[in-house]
Design a protein around this motif. Sequence first.
Motif, PDB file in Angstrom:
ATOM      1  N   CYS A  44       0.815  -1.234   0.000  1.00  0.00           N
ATOM      2  CA  CYS A  44       0.000   0.000   0.000  1.00  0.00           C
ATOM      3  C   CYS A  44       0.843   1.276   0.000  1.00  0.00           C
ATOM      4  O   CYS A  44       1.785   1.414   0.766  1.00  0.00           O
ATOM      5  CB  CYS A  44      -0.919   0.000   1.219  1.00  0.00           C
TER       6      CYS A  44
ATOM      7  N   CYS B 203      -2.736   5.915  -0.947  1.00  0.00           N
ATOM      8  CA  CYS B 203      -3.290   6.941  -1.831  1.00  0.00           C
ATOM      9  C   CYS B 203      -4.710   7.324  -1.416  1.00  0.00           C
ATOM     10  O   CYS B 203      -5.188   8.407  -1.719  1.00  0.00           O
ATOM     11  CB  CYS B 203      -3.287   6.455  -3.272  1.00  0.00           C
ATOM     12  N   GLY B 204      -5.402   6.409  -0.763  1.00  0.00           N
ATOM     13  CA  GLY B 204      -6.768   6.697  -0.307  1.00  0.00           C
ATOM     14  C   GLY B 204      -7.856   6.332  -1.303  1.00  0.00           C
ATOM     15  O   GLY B 204      -9.043   6.475  -1.005  1.00  0.00           O
ATOM     16  N   SER B 205      -7.496   5.862  -2.500  1.00  0.00           N
ATOM     17  CA  SER B 205      -8.558   5.667  -3.496  1.00  0.00           C
ATOM     18  C   SER B 205      -9.482   4.510  -3.154  1.00  0.00           C
ATOM     19  O   SER B 205     -10.644   4.507  -3.554  1.00  0.00           O
ATOM     20  CB  SER B 205      -7.982   5.519  -4.905  1.00  0.00           C
ATOM     21  N   CYS B 206      -9.004   3.533  -2.371  1.00  0.00           N
ATOM     22  CA  CYS B 206      -9.919   2.432  -2.025  1.00  0.00           C
ATOM     23  C   CYS B 206     -11.040   2.911  -1.123  1.00  0.00           C
ATOM     24  O   CYS B 206     -12.161   2.402  -1.185  1.00  0.00           O
ATOM     25  CB  CYS B 206      -9.156   1.258  -1.394  1.00  0.00           C
TER      26      CYS B 206
ATOM     27  N   CYS C 227      -7.158   0.163  -6.870  1.00  0.00           N
ATOM     28  CA  CYS C 227      -5.879   0.222  -6.144  1.00  0.00           C
ATOM     29  C   CYS C 227      -4.697   0.275  -7.108  1.00  0.00           C
ATOM     30  O   CYS C 227      -4.525  -0.617  -7.937  1.00  0.00           O
ATOM     31  CB  CYS C 227      -5.742  -0.987  -5.210  1.00  0.00           C
TER      32      CYS C 227
HETATM   33  S1  SF4 Z   1      -6.081   1.992  -3.030  1.00  0.00           S
HETATM   34 FE1  SF4 Z   1      -6.031   1.676  -0.795  1.00  0.00          FE
HETATM   35  S2  SF4 Z   1      -4.745  -0.159  -0.580  1.00  0.00           S
HETATM   36 FE2  SF4 Z   1      -4.355   0.590  -2.641  1.00  0.00          FE
HETATM   37  S3  SF4 Z   1      -2.579   1.929  -2.411  1.00  0.00           S
HETATM   38 FE3  SF4 Z   1      -4.383   3.239  -2.238  1.00  0.00          FE
HETATM   39  S4  SF4 Z   1      -4.776   3.344   0.008  1.00  0.00           S
HETATM   40 FE4  SF4 Z   1      -3.393   1.608  -0.359  1.00  0.00          FE
END
Ligand code: SF4
Lengths: 192, 440
Positions: B305, B308-311, B364
């Motif tokens: 991880c 990034c916060g997109s999940c 992700c």
């Molecule tokens: S989408 Fe979630 S799990 Fe994937 S890198 Fe971003 S914060 Fe981490």
Amino acid sequence: MSSKEEILGKCRTQQDYPMPRLDDIAAVKYPDPLTQFVAMSAAVGGKVVELQPGKDINHLLRSLFPEAVNIASNLPEISLANRNPDTVGSAAELDGTDLGVVRGEIGVAENGCIWVPQTMKERAVCFISENLVILLPKEAIVNNMHEAMKRIRVGDYGYGCFISGPSTTADIAQVLVMGAQAARSLTVVLLP
Amino acid sequence: MSTQHSKKAAAFLKNQEYTAWHDATFWGVRVGRDNMAMGLEEWEQLRQKASEIKLHTLSHLDKYLEQFAGNAAKNGVKVHWAADADEFNSIVLDILTGSGVKKMVKSKSMLTEECGMNPYLEAHGIEVVETDLGERILQLKGQAPSHIVMPAIHLSHHDVGELFEQKGISEGKGNHDPTYLTYRARLSLRKEFLSAGAGMTGANFGIASTGEIVVCTNEGNADMSTSIPKLQISAIGLEKIIPDYDSLAVFQRMLCRSGTGQPTTSYTSFFRKARCADGEFHIILVDNGRTQWLQNPAHWELLKCIRCGSCMNTCPVYRRSGGYSYSYFIPGPIGINLGMLRSPEEHQGNLSACTLCGSCQCVCPVKIDLADQIYAWRQEWPAAGKKLICSVMNAVYKNEGIYRNFTGIAHLANILPAPWLPFYLRFPRKPFHSLAHDEL
Ligand code: SF4
């Protein structure tokens, strides 16, 4: 056993994944990287102006920032400067700078980033100034970050930064505001 | 426990207007991410490369850590190793007291949040000033972040306006315009930058080949925090080390596009050396569970991880329940998973906060199979409710007589009103989240 030895010992795994090739990434390229760079700079809240051949940079800066009083730069061609980040007593003395002028080395077309290695004693000038001007040679535009990362060098001062647009935040109710903690505006001057 | 997420989510959902705003705001960020991803033909290739670089680095982490630390030392940086949060906190305190520092400005770092650093330092008489605007607002309000990238997303501009009035940051009353409030915060934080004795940053990446810390911000606050004081401390989780600049290009291109839908952060800063001859630069490498997680055969890939916060932006449950509904300090799909790595006993309640829709693992940037991991956790750690059922079932199956009695009355399930049904008969008919809500 020190924490270092203990941590390194515990990191050893049975897994063995190979490092992938990175030279086969089909990264975006533009027919005219300069045009793309100008468009991206605008998109991230920056401004781009071109210095015409034979014109004086100081004249251009004065016309862009008619009200700037405190002007900081260590570049010999910036005769307007009345503060020098190489000779100030401390970084804090650069507070209250209306206009800071620095040199950029590489512009990135895909995202408007400009590589600004530290070439002055007090790098605070890049952030503490209300308005930042980056001088960038027109031919120094690359397509994407892969190309840029191959060219960047962090010099003896031990610091460098990709800057793209002014300092921004959307931390209050997701409303985009220019001028959070660092420069409130960014102007890129393209040099002939 | 299990009740926590669903109960808190129910409370969150009471304010329908706000819920709708929260949901729509994050969906907007998700759409921004999609536009960025679709704007690059190589996007899926980048995700694949990013995942492979992380798998490689994590499977050779000892080698890369040594390379990183060796190069940092060559740059004159003091490298520290912290096995856990306590060791990390005391290293920071030692550095600060050693230099007689009373005030430290810091940029955003989820790692210091994880280690509880601010309260620890404050208990030892050191003032810590958060300089990311969202973090600063939360610090003044005495709250924790509700999102890893947009920490104060749960507050409206009126909430912030009133807070700034109380704290004397705004002048007069009633101006709650975000531009005005941001400007007032800028003036107030400027004084802090100028008067602090040390600056601290987290790290988005550590570059093994150069020993540098790379920090990505939009506000430029990491740079402000470290350009004025002479002492810099950077805290980095072990898993943030990547091999070199070529790898960095892959991650830098995706971090912000994935997280906020921007092509880049405004500042991508490379810290290699102390700021000046009489300055110091300390890097603290923090384990705090990571090496243990690395050995977890089913879940070690969570260490890929890049925060990034997109999940969480895309998660239908996060969008409609908010960050405070989760018991772990990181919410959303990655938070559910990291909470389970940290302490399954404490955080298994969050497992109910997932519909297994799989949206998270489609966005992700490093291709963590977040929803599949949550499914796996559910098998490994049946929630307290299931455990209770199991123990009832065990008792039943072990005693033939009781078992016959139960099967004899099982058909009644079809005609009895729900509240009369034995608990075990209702359980399998209910979705996981409502079981958690009602029964536990
Ligand atoms: S989408 Fe979630 S799990 Fe994937 S890198 Fe971003 S914060 Fe981490």
